[in-house]
Design a protein around this motif. Structure first.
Motif, PDB file in Angstrom:
ATOM      1  N   UNK A 197     -31.657 -36.749   3.046  1.00 26.93           N
ATOM      2  CA  UNK A 197     -31.695 -35.385   2.521  1.00 26.93           C
ATOM      3  C   UNK A 197     -30.498 -35.108   1.617  1.00 26.93           C
ATOM      4  N   UNK A 198     -29.349 -35.678   1.957  1.00 28.45           N
ATOM      5  CA  UNK A 198     -28.168 -35.493   1.109  1.00 28.45           C
ATOM      6  C   UNK A 198     -28.370 -36.159  -0.243  1.00 28.45           C
ATOM      7  N   UNK A 199     -28.945 -37.362  -0.248  1.00 23.85           N
ATOM      8  CA  UNK A 199     -29.239 -38.054  -1.503  1.00 23.85           C
ATOM      9  C   UNK A 199     -30.224 -37.269  -2.355  1.00 23.85           C
ATOM     10  N   UNK A 200     -31.278 -36.759  -1.733  1.00 22.45           N
ATOM     11  CA  UNK A 200     -32.278 -36.002  -2.487  1.00 22.45           C
ATOM     12  C   UNK A 200     -31.675 -34.719  -3.033  1.00 22.45           C
ATOM     13  N   UNK A 201     -30.817 -34.061  -2.256  1.00 24.75           N
ATOM     14  CA  UNK A 201     -30.146 -32.860  -2.750  1.00 24.75           C
ATOM     15  C   UNK A 201     -29.321 -33.188  -3.996  1.00 24.75           C
ATOM     16  N   UNK A 202     -28.620 -34.327  -3.980  1.00 26.69           N
ATOM     17  CA  UNK A 202     -27.831 -34.725  -5.143  1.00 26.69           C
ATOM     18  C   UNK A 202     -28.727 -34.988  -6.348  1.00 26.69           C
ATOM     19  N   UNK A 203     -29.892 -35.598  -6.116  1.00 30.85           N
ATOM     20  CA  UNK A 203     -30.833 -35.818  -7.218  1.00 30.85           C
ATOM     21  C   UNK A 203     -31.310 -34.493  -7.811  1.00 30.85           C
ATOM     22  N   UNK A 204     -31.671 -33.564  -6.943  1.00 29.97           N
ATOM     23  CA  UNK A 204     -32.161 -32.265  -7.405  1.00 29.97           C
ATOM     24  C   UNK A 204     -31.154 -31.595  -8.322  1.00 29.97           C
ATOM     25  N   UNK A 205     -29.899 -31.640  -7.929  1.00 31.18           N
ATOM     26  CA  UNK A 205     -28.866 -30.970  -8.722  1.00 31.18           C
ATOM     27  C   UNK A 205     -28.642 -31.651 -10.064  1.00 31.18           C
TER      28      UNK A 205
ATOM     29  N   UNK B  49     -38.650 -40.274   1.275  1.00 32.33           N
ATOM     30  CA  UNK B  49     -37.719 -39.446   0.521  1.00 32.33           C
ATOM     31  C   UNK B  49     -38.385 -38.802  -0.682  1.00 32.33           C
ATOM     32  N   UNK B  50     -39.451 -39.440  -1.208  1.00 33.73           N
ATOM     33  CA  UNK B  50     -40.103 -38.869  -2.391  1.00 33.73           C
ATOM     34  C   UNK B  50     -41.028 -37.717  -2.025  1.00 33.73           C
ATOM     35  N   UNK B  51     -41.532 -37.700  -0.803  1.00 35.74           N
ATOM     36  CA  UNK B  51     -42.276 -36.510  -0.374  1.00 35.74           C
ATOM     37  C   UNK B  51     -41.344 -35.310  -0.271  1.00 35.74           C
ATOM     38  N   UNK B  52     -40.102 -35.566   0.109  1.00 32.29           N
ATOM     39  CA  UNK B  52     -39.109 -34.492   0.186  1.00 32.29           C
ATOM     40  C   UNK B  52     -38.794 -33.980  -1.223  1.00 32.29           C
TER      41      UNK B  52
ATOM     42  N   UNK C 243     -23.126 -31.182   0.783  1.00 32.23           N
ATOM     43  CA  UNK C 243     -22.429 -31.286   2.058  1.00 32.23           C
ATOM     44  C   UNK C 243     -23.029 -30.332   3.085  1.00 32.23           C
ATOM     45  N   UNK C 244     -23.357 -29.126   2.643  1.00 35.90           N
ATOM     46  CA  UNK C 244     -24.037 -28.192   3.532  1.00 35.90           C
ATOM     47  C   UNK C 244     -25.371 -28.771   3.995  1.00 35.90           C
ATOM     48  N   UNK C 245     -26.066 -29.418   3.073  1.00 35.51           N
ATOM     49  CA  UNK C 245     -27.367 -29.993   3.411  1.00 35.51           C
ATOM     50  C   UNK C 245     -27.224 -31.040   4.508  1.00 35.51           C
TER      51      UNK C 245
ATOM     52  N   UNK D  20     -28.132 -32.410  10.285  1.00 34.90           N
ATOM     53  CA  UNK D  20     -27.571 -32.965  11.520  1.00 34.90           C
ATOM     54  C   UNK D  20     -27.723 -32.010  12.688  1.00 34.90           C
ATOM     55  N   UNK D  21     -27.481 -30.731  12.457  1.00 35.50           N
ATOM     56  CA  UNK D  21     -27.489 -29.814  13.594  1.00 35.50           C
ATOM     57  C   UNK D  21     -28.894 -29.441  14.041  1.00 35.50           C
ATOM     58  N   UNK D  22     -29.916 -29.962  13.377  1.00 37.36           N
ATOM     59  CA  UNK D  22     -31.287 -29.787  13.856  1.00 37.36           C
ATOM     60  C   UNK D  22     -31.660 -30.830  14.897  1.00 37.36           C
TER      61      UNK D  22
END
Length: 577
Positions: A299-307, A327-330, A534-536, A541-543
């Motif tokens: 999820x952190x990697x995908x968030x970086x891609x999105x940005x 990861x691509x479905x995400x 980082x928030x992502x 993790x906390x889920x």
């Protein structure tokens, strides 16, 4: 002859953990409550071994609807909109470590310095009156409240390592020790079980010392005692010692000619985790679902891609190791929610190696499922595959490129398998450099398992796998079958591979400092992970029920994801100069 005390390439880093979010703010965004289905992204616009081998080798690959993804991991995501006022960016106490300028040559440390660093105890986070959490010392917790605090597997190994160094040192050296370890030579404050575990771990270290000195018969004399006290079904300390003892038995038998290398290699070919993990089986699904590391990194990697792709209308992502493409479905669901820059095309090019029919079927099956998934979201999608016998045959002209596309490269645990084949790794990076993507996102294992020294590899591997066994103990309590398969097949294979020598070692791991030096040769510059990424990571993790033990650290611009302070994975973002 190898000396146990030559630790030139080896060091333990004292890790600081960082809390990225502000208390509960992010956790309550949009009513996120479900671990499996409600992750979101911040937008820039506000015995069982045989059973597993049979099931793995006899898998049938056929086209199934995109809903098959939900059978093993429900990624129906309610997108989280990032509110700058609700979650303001704050200056947090990140730990930026000094970069090592020499490729593969960390500064040498003495054993006392190593264990001094490690004996300080990794840091955990403990809430105070404010909203930002601060580091506390593990050993202070143990000493102050022994009845309520249980030592982790890593803690046991730290104490055993300290006692082993102390007992192996001369009296003069002991008088000059600066470890100041809270337990010292005594077992004060430990339960009976913990005392047994520390002694068992000390015996394992003594055995490894003899192997390091090539005193194979003396080392073998330790193993019956170790085997009798360790077990596949005991606590995590006893389990990790069991598999390391097995690996030492194998190493000694090969060195002394009791078992030939050819026979061992034939046995190893029956189960290859690199091949098995390209597809999914129930055990791997359980591993992904119950342990936080893979999802946090993903999820952190995908968030970086999105940005980095926020302004791109036509996106072309090159995946160096697509596996099942979760990861691509995400990413698709995240792109579907974009409003200011509607997506015109998402193209994914998957690179696969090998000429086996099974490998081809796995990649084709992944492509068909992704096409169905994209169609269900009404996303314009193209899937392309490049299959080469090995990565040294990869060429730029194999890629179907369009000048209007914005290209990105995604590498999730793909590079580590090629460290032993340096020519292939060089080829991949030269091709990537020629393509000149806007960004390359990399997730890798954060461990030093590439030392030429047997002892260094042994100690690094012991603490790394101790953290993994500890994690499985906490996260898979209700799934003993899959936990045992993971440990007896996947982890056992990894331990044997690390402790092997030369060509027998099929894959290895290096830390982010080594990757930095390697990437720099190709004109790559590390870019800072955003606070949103980082928030992502923290949000994911906390889920998990065991997510509080998932810890984070910043090494330069790189995020280290760990377990109770021991680094497990790294996530980094790179651009070309």
């Amino acid at each position: 002859m190898e000396n146990l005390w030559e630790f030139g390439e080896f060091s333990f880093d004292t890790t600081k953990n960082v809390k990225f979010s502000v208390a509960e703010d992010l956790g309550d965004c949009n009513g996120i409550e479900s671990l499996c289905s409600n992750f979101g992204f911040f937008e820039d616009d506000p015995s069982q071994e045989e059973e597993l081998l049979l099931s793995t080798n006899q898998q049938k690959y056929h086209h199934q609807p995109y809903l098959d993804y939900e059978a093993f991991d429900n990624f129906n995501i309610d997108m989280v909109h990032f509110d700058e006022q609700q979650c303001p960016t704050r200056i947090l106490p990140f730990c930026d470590r000094k970069k090592d300028n020499q490729y593969y040559q960390p500064s040498p440390l003495t054993p006392v310095e190593i264990l001094k660093n490690y004996g300080k105890g990794f840091k955990r986070l403990s809430p105070d009156e404010g909203k930002i959490l601060h580091p506390v010392n593990d050993f202070d917790l143990v000493t102050d409240n022994q009845n309520e605090s249980k030592l982790s597997t890593g803690d046991i190994m730290k104490i055993a390592g300290t006692r082993f160094i102390q007992s192996s040192s001369s009296s003069e050296s002991i008088s000059g020790l600066i470890l100041n370890h809270p337990f010292g030579f005594s077992f004060s404050g430990l339960s009976d079980e913990e005392k047994e575990d520390v002694s068992l771990a000390e015996s394992l270290l003594a055995c490894a010392e003899k192997v390091g000195y090539q005193q194979f018969q003396r080392a073998r004399n330790f193993l019956p005692h170790i085997s009798s006290l360790s077990s596949k079904t005991g606590n995590p300390v006893k389990r990790v010692v069991h598999y390391f003892a097995e690996a030492l038995f194998q190493r000694i038998d090969k060195e002394t000619g009791r078992v030939s290398s050819n026979n061992t290699q034939k046995i190893e070919t029956l189960f290859d985790p690199e091949e098995v993990s390209k597809d999914l089986n129930p055990t791997l699904i359980a591993f992904f679902e119950e342990l936080p590391f893979v999802k946090v990194s993903m999820f952190t990697c995908v968030q970086a891609l999105i940005e980095n792709l926020k302004d791109a209308k036509k996106i072309h992502v090159i995946d160096l190791e697509i596996r099942k493409g979760l990861h691509w479905t995400i990413l698709m669901q995240a792109l579907q929610s974009r409003t200011e820059c509607p997506l015109e095309l998402l193209k994914i090019t998957a690179i696969a190696t090998g000429n086996t029919y099974t490998s081809k079927l796995i990649v084709e099956d992944t492509g068909k499922k992704l096409e169905d998934f994209a169609q269900s979201l009404n996303i314009p999608f193209l899937f392309d595959t490049i299959i080469v016998s090995n990565l040294s045959h990869l060429r730029e002209d194999l890629f179907k490129k369009d000048s209007e596309e914005t290209v990105a490269v995604y590498s999730q645990f793909a590079l580590r398998s090629n460290i032993q084949q340096s020519d292939q790794l060089e080829t991949v990076m030269k091709v990537v450099r020629t393509i000149n993507p806007i960004v390359m996102v990399v997730a890798e294992t954060e461990a030093n398992h590439n030392s030429k020294s047997f002892v260094n590899r042994f100690i690094e591997a012991l603490f790394y796998f101790s953290a993994l066994f500890d994690c499985l103990e906490d996260c898979m309590k209700g799934d003993e079958k899959n936990r045992m398969i993971i440990e007896s097949l996947y982890f056992s294979y990894g331990i044997r591979n690390i402790l092997a020598e030369g060509v027998e070692r099929k894959s290895t791991d290096v830390k982010i400092d080594v990757w930095r030096a390697f990437f720099a040769r190709f004109g790559m510059v590390e870019t800072k992970l955003s606070m949103k990424s980082l928030y992502q990571a923290e949000l994911v993790a906390k889920r998990f029920p065991c997510g509080n033990s998932c810890t984070f650290d910043m090494n330069g611009h790189c995020l280290l994801v760990g377990w109770k302070g021991t680094p497990i994975n790294s996530v980094s973002v790179w651009k070309f100069i």
